[in-house]
Design an enzyme around this catalytic site. Sequence first.
Site, PDB file in Angstrom:
ATOM      1  N   ASP A   1     -33.038 -41.180  37.802  1.00 38.81           N
ATOM      2  CA  ASP A   1     -33.704 -42.500  37.257  1.00 38.81           C
ATOM      3  C   ASP A   1     -35.198 -42.285  37.629  1.00 38.81           C
ATOM      4  O   ASP A   1     -36.104 -43.055  37.198  1.00 38.81           O
ATOM      5  CB  ASP A   1     -33.233 -43.939  37.811  1.00 38.81           C
ATOM      6  CG  ASP A   1     -32.508 -44.768  36.761  1.00 38.81           C
ATOM      7  OD1 ASP A   1     -32.867 -44.262  35.402  1.00 38.81           O
ATOM      8  OD2 ASP A   1     -31.922 -45.571  36.914  1.00 38.81           O
TER       9      ASP A   1
ATOM     10  N   GLN B   1     -26.848 -48.597  39.153  1.00 32.98           N
ATOM     11  CA  GLN B   1     -27.057 -49.488  38.016  1.00 32.98           C
ATOM     12  C   GLN B   1     -27.829 -50.655  38.752  1.00 32.98           C
ATOM     13  O   GLN B   1     -27.421 -51.173  39.383  1.00 32.98           O
ATOM     14  CB  GLN B   1     -26.029 -49.853  37.280  1.00 32.98           C
ATOM     15  CG  GLN B   1     -26.053 -50.685  36.186  1.00 32.98           C
ATOM     16  CD  GLN B   1     -26.758 -49.992  34.940  1.00 32.98           C
ATOM     17  OE1 GLN B   1     -26.655 -48.912  34.559  1.00 32.98           O
ATOM     18  NE2 GLN B   1     -28.011 -50.908  34.188  1.00 32.98           N
TER      19      GLN B   1
ATOM     20  N   LYS C   1     -23.009 -45.147  29.337  1.00 32.20           N
ATOM     21  CA  LYS C   1     -23.365 -43.581  30.066  1.00 32.20           C
ATOM     22  C   LYS C   1     -22.377 -42.754  30.182  1.00 32.20           C
ATOM     23  O   LYS C   1     -22.396 -41.560  30.149  1.00 32.20           O
ATOM     24  CB  LYS C   1     -24.069 -44.165  31.170  1.00 32.20           C
ATOM     25  CG  LYS C   1     -25.538 -44.686  31.133  1.00 32.20           C
ATOM     26  CD  LYS C   1     -26.087 -45.411  32.339  1.00 32.20           C
ATOM     27  CE  LYS C   1     -27.611 -46.065  31.849  1.00 32.20           C
ATOM     28  NZ  LYS C   1     -27.700 -47.067  33.021  1.00 32.20           N
TER      29      LYS C   1
END
Length: 300
Positions: free
Chosen positions: A120, A97, A53
């Site tokens: 997200d 994460q 990322k």
Amino acid sequence: MPLLLSGKPVAEAVQARAKSAIDAFRKKTGRAPALATVLVGDDPASAIYVRKKGEMCARLGLGHRDFRLPASAKQAELEKLIRELNADAAIDGILVQKPLPKQLDGQAVFDLLDPAKDVDCFSPHNAGLLAQGRARLLPCTPAGVMEILRHYKIAVEGKTALVIGRSDIVGKPMAVLLTLANATVTVAHSKTRDLAEHVALADIVVAAMGKNRFLKGSLAWKKGCVVIDVGMHRGSVGSLAASSGGKLSGDVDFDTVAPKVAAITPVPGGVGPMTIAMLMANTVRAAFVRQGFLLENSSL
Ligand code: NAP
């Protein structure tokens, strides 16, 4: 052979749109939009995902701040960091994460995330907006699937779609997005009886069940069926098998299913590249929305 729905050109198109939006944002504000990644612990696969990322941010000119906490981190420590990132005006997107170490309550962390920075789309606020069809940020993987369908001009309206899996991250939002696109959607899960009957009726099958090569060519696939394989299996879960040469596979047994259907995503190279591209797009979108700017390219 079926049409191969490669995610690569689709991801590249999304990245190119994101890049021009980043350049426009920088011209207006004097800074690039910025993504904060939060990695707790030392899971090697998670570390690779975060690194990738960061590399993609660098390629597109997006700012990236990499926050790490030890595997022994306490809930209060992680929540303090999230509060700081929520309050930091120079951060536009926050990605925590997953998976988090077992002692941490992930839901409490996602509840705390500023929805405007929740790239997200895990927070209850954003999940609710999505369900009402007025989301500002879309969950990356399902949004990536919709982008693949759009790119390859696969009509969704009026089609029967089967989503196999009902997780908060893939299955549920996938079903919402397909419903919003006017498909007639069935959601299958581990308690579904006779999955084969549902497969036989589906014009579009999205496999997100987390079972390696579970869907076989021996099922009765509807003529013209389009198969999207979200599954990702790399030897053993969380291992580094793929990066060390292990073969990546999906929830669909590609070799036996491909000859039976009209179009199919490969694994690797199908949905996989889309998730990270959509994360970049979401971060840019979050930055624009937070500043009150209009996005010139509404499809970002
Ligand atoms: P998950 O949280 O484990 O959910 C799996 C879902 O599949 C559950 O809803 C489960 O039902 C259902 N299921 C399990 N066995 C089934 C069966 N035999 N028949 C029908 N449904 C069944 O997984 P996830 O996080 O959604 O991920 C799904 C897959 O996508 C995984 O392989 C994951 O690695 C992959 N993934 C890929 C990307 C990407 O970027 N390509 C991103 C995210 C995830 P219950 O609800 O009843 O348990």
